[in-house]
Enzyme design. Structure first.
Site, PDB file in Angstrom:
ATOM      1  N   GLY B 121      -0.546  59.697  13.559  1.00 58.19           N
ATOM      2  CA  GLY B 121      -0.547  59.731  12.094  1.00 58.19           C
ATOM      3  C   GLY B 121      -1.831  60.320  11.561  1.00 58.19           C
ATOM      4  O   GLY B 121      -2.738  59.598  11.132  1.00 58.19           O
ATOM      5  N   TYR B 122      -1.944  61.650  11.594  1.00 55.85           N
ATOM      6  CA  TYR B 122      -3.137  62.330  11.087  1.00 55.85           C
ATOM      7  C   TYR B 122      -2.840  63.009   9.746  1.00 55.85           C
ATOM      8  O   TYR B 122      -3.395  62.651   8.721  1.00 55.85           O
ATOM      9  CB  TYR B 122      -3.646  63.381  12.080  1.00 55.85           C
ATOM     10  N   SER B 123      -1.950  64.042   9.784  1.00 57.33           N
ATOM     11  CA  SER B 123      -1.726  64.877   8.596  1.00 57.33           C
ATOM     12  C   SER B 123      -1.113  64.100   7.443  1.00 57.33           C
ATOM     13  O   SER B 123      -0.337  63.162   7.649  1.00 57.33           O
ATOM     14  CB  SER B 123      -0.787  66.032   8.938  1.00 57.33           C
ATOM     15  N   SER B 155       5.094  64.001  14.689  1.00 54.06           N
ATOM     16  CA  SER B 155       6.069  64.291  15.743  1.00 54.06           C
ATOM     17  C   SER B 155       6.547  63.004  16.388  1.00 54.06           C
ATOM     18  O   SER B 155       5.759  62.070  16.590  1.00 54.06           O
ATOM     19  CB  SER B 155       5.461  65.196  16.809  1.00 54.06           C
ATOM     20  N   GLU B 239      -9.553  68.230  25.310  1.00 54.87           N
ATOM     21  CA  GLU B 239      -8.649  69.336  25.560  1.00 54.87           C
ATOM     22  C   GLU B 239      -9.245  70.272  26.617  1.00 54.87           C
ATOM     23  O   GLU B 239     -10.432  70.520  26.604  1.00 54.87           O
ATOM     24  CB  GLU B 239      -8.556  70.071  24.238  1.00 54.87           C
TER      25      GLU B 239
END
Lengths: 377, 385
Positions: B121-123, B155, B239
């Site tokens: 839950g970022y954007s 997503s 990453e």
């Protein structure tokens, strides 16, 4: 796994950069190449570079060279590219490499020492009127006559044609397409004459070698007569790789010059580099330069190792560069605005270099088609 | 330069290869039984969470070993290592770095075992590329946080049991990066509503998530209050050098080549068309550039230098290729490229769908123009706008 340079190579890079910054800043480069009837290079600087071992860097130790690999030469070429240093370095390396790789011990001893110590300039002549890199494009005839060959034909777009003391020439020995030979033609040979063209990039001399019944001894043939096509292909690959290596340095410098300009130029009360319309193209240029840098580093390594994928690696590097470098230089001029169009600003020098790089040893069409063929398409 | 593996690396490569040969026999269908056996085998081998420390149940694998493992797996089209995608990619690493002992014990084994999914839950509707401007409100009441607001582009929210959530615990801050807090939230908490969003290819992979007085225990906070931005950034920094993605793109190019060979238009195979040949060669060259750029980044990592903004280079290439390969395939197909299904459609419209699904990779994690800003500002040193 190590995709980087050694400490010695980094030291060499720093040394070459310092030398060129001191002795051949762009003002000096302009003087050298704009001089009327000048040789297009600085013989004194060339001699000093030879003394420092940079000309013979990749040539065999047994014949006066330093005996280092192409990877180390790459470091020097990136720097000569940054400085747009006008010199017959790539041409001379190609001639020496042809003699080293395909010539006899005797031939090496005869020609390489002069090339390594900078007293002689060499070059490689392949292209003709047909303007194709295929073997069928070579029509210059080598007619046997006792222990001599009689050469007749015209080689075009030869780098450093007029300056060359010896030229490694691709000639035809038979009617079937790959029946070619490599012959060393020295400057004073009767019937051989060279002249430079009026080139766009003044930092690169390019011209023609005319052979009118020029006689050379069969001892000037490198390798087997009529069987040189594979050797010639290898030389063309090496040429493409060296040109691309130098282009990395030049493209990087063009990006730096344009970036600095974008930081200094004020319009609408802002540095123009603050606008995304300026920022994004510069970022794209960075992506391209770093990418053909990676491709050519690997290609040079593959050539050093005689790796199976060397040819494919060279084609990928040259193809990417032949597209991206001219485009990025055009963008560089555009981002400069009106002053980019002037003779005074340096960015135009890099645009001309990019246009020189594009067709040299094969353009993007040529090399992408080879990538397609080698990829079973 | 040296592209050869060292003796130990080569030994590890062989170990990986023989394990994969044993567990992924040729022509093996991906049945549920196979999947169960595979999952058990890779857990036992500690390949799930391979780069994580051994004391939390990871494999303790080094950077080069990770590359070799991914390389060998990609060659054999092996199934993914573990099924909790976001848990393995960034939730787990964040918990390992910032979590309490209890949080590690509670969540890490489940992530490794793939017991359930995590979502992110970022954007928010008004905070996309400018993520730090997020507003999702969060107030502390005793031992609980009360969350009110909305997330979007989340997503697999509808299939997840847990969410890693960024909220704003403080509004009066000097920098927008301050005052953000990270929470670990159970998706069945009262007050959470998930509404799937149908995407342009007709599927629904992401959702809007609404929070209405959602109560989260304070012990579910990850890191300190106000430390949420660092928690997020450090997870994204874990990453890697993108070498693994290259294999997927290489496979895609092989598929495009096959498509060109097998598509006959006007009596001619499209693989004979000079324009198509050149574009395929260009795509292949770009992927090779990505692979080699990745090796250069990897060399930096191996020397112990942190990876900086240069990874944006490959993100831009990847975006270009994900979009470009789809378009190239459609151009090869010609008229039938317009079909999404039915017998006239090539492979049931698979290429048409592929050509509509690139935003999942290209937009998520930073749009191409954001990558260009990153390069221009952080590498070229141009002024921020």
């Amino acid at each position: 796994m190590n995709f980087g340079f050694t400490e010695e190579q980094e030291l060499l890079r720093a040394e070459v950069r310092k030398f060129l910054d001191q002795n051949a800043p762009l003002e000096r480069v302009r003087e050298i190449v704009e001089a009327e009837d000048g040789p297009g290079n600085d013989p004194a600087l060339w001699a000093r570079m030879a003394e420092l071992g940079w000309v013979g860097l990749n040539m065999p130790e047994a014949h006066g060279g330093v005996g280092l690999d192409l990877e180390t030469l790459l470091v020097v070429l990136e720097e000569t590219g940054r400085s747009l240093f006008p010199s017959p370095l790539i041409s001379t390396v190609l001639a020496a490499k042809a003699i080293e790789r395909f010539g006899s011990e005797e031939q090496q001893a005869r020609w390489i020492p002069g090339l390594a110590d900078g007293s002689k300039v060499g070059t490689f002549a392949f292209m003709e009127r047909s303007d194709t890199l295929g073997p069928e494009g070579v029509e210059t005839l080598a007619k046997p006559d006792g222990d001599e060959l009689i050469l007749s034909g015209e080689k075009l777009f030869v780098s450093d044609a007029a300056a060359a003391d010896l030229t490694v020439v691709a000639v035809r020995s038979g009617s079937d397409a790959p029946s070619l030979s490599l012959v060393v033609v020295e400057k004073d040979t009767a019937g051989a004459s060279a002249a430079d063209f009026e080139a766009m990039d003044l930092t690169k001399r390019i011209g023609k070698l005319t052979l009118e019944d020029a006689r050379v001894g069969t001892d000037c043939v490198l390798g087997e007569q009529g069987a040189a096509w594979p050797s010639i292909q290898w030389l063309l690959d090496l040429g493409a790789a060296l040109v691309t290596a130098e282009a990395v340095g030049a493209a990087e410098a063009a990006l730096e010059i344009t970036t600095e300009f974008a930081k200094g130029r004020i319009q609408f009360d802002e540095q123009i580099g603050k606008f995304q319309g300026v920022k994004h193209p510069l970022a794209d240029i960075y992506v391209d330069v770093e990418s053909f840098r990676s491709l050519v580093y690997y290609a040079i390594w593959a050539l050093d190792q005689d790796a199976d994928d060397a040819r494919l690696a060279v084609s990928r590097a040259k193809a990417y560069c032949a597209d991206a470098f001219p485009q990025s230089a055009i963008m560089g001029v555009q981002l400069h605005g009106g002053v980019g169009y002037t003779w005074e600003y340096d960015i135009q020098l890099y645009l001309k270099r990019a246009k020189w790089v594009r067709p040299m040893f094969g353009d993007a069409d040529h090399h992408y088609e080879r990538v397609a063929l080698l990829g079973d398409l | 330069m040296d592209f050869q593996l060292s003796e130990e690396e080569e030994a590890f490569r062989q170990e990986v290869a023989s394990f994969l040969d044993e567990h992924l026999p040729e022509g093996q269908g991906r049945t549920p039984e196979f999947q169960a056996k595979w999952t058990e085998a890779i857990r036992e081998k500690r390949w799930v969470g391979f780069s994580w420390p051994e004391d939390v149940g990871g494999g303790g694998g080094g950077i080069m070993e990770q590359v070799i493992l991914k390389d060998e797996m990609a060659k054999r089209k092996a199934p993914a290592l573990g099924s909790c995608f976001m848990g393995l990619a960034w939730v787990g690493p964040s918990i390992i770095q910032y979590g309490t002992e209890e949080q590690k014990q509670k969540y890490i084994p489940d992530i490794l075992d793939g017991k359930y999914q995590w979502c992110t839950g970022y954007s928010e509707p008004d905070s996309g590329s400018d993520l730090a401007s997020l507003k999702c409100k969060c107030e502390r009441e005793g031992d609980e946080y009360v969350v009110n607001g909305q997330k979007i582009w989340t997503s697999i929210a509808m299939w997840s049991k847990m969410m890693i959530l960024l909220v704003r615990t403080e509004t009066e801050v000097k920098s927008k990066h301050d005052g953000i807090t990270c929470l670990l939230v159970e998706m069945d908490t009262p007050g959470i509503e998930v509404r799937p969003i149908k995407n342009m290819s007709g599927g629904a992979m992401f959702a809007e998530v609404f929070f209405d007085d959602v109560r989260v225990p304070v012990e579910n906070r990850l890191g300190d209050e106000g430390q949420g931005w660092q928690v997020t950034i450090s997870a994204l920094a874990s990453e890697r050098s993108s070498i693994a993605e290259v294999h997927g793109l290489i496979r895609k190019i092989e598929e495009v080549k096959d498509l060109a060979r097998n598509t006959i238009r006007g009596g001619r195979a499209m693989s004979d068309d000079p324009g198509i040949r050149r574009r395929i060669a260009q795509a292949e060259t770009k992927v090779e550039a990505m692979r080699l750029n990745g090796m250069r980044f990897l060399t930096k990592q191996l020397k112990g230098e942190p990876l900086g903004s240069e990874t944006s280079i490959n993100k831009l290439h990847r975006a270009d290729l994900e979009i470009g390969l789809g378009e190239l395939a459609l151009e090869i197909l010609g008229s039938s490229s317009t079909l999404m299904g039915g017998e006239e459609a090539e492979k049931g419209g698979a290429w048409a769908k592929f050509s509509l699904n690139w935003p999942e990779v290209v937009i998520g994690g930073g749009t191409p123009n954001i990558q260009r800003n990153i390069i221009a500002e952080r590498i070229l040193g141009l002024p921020k706008d």
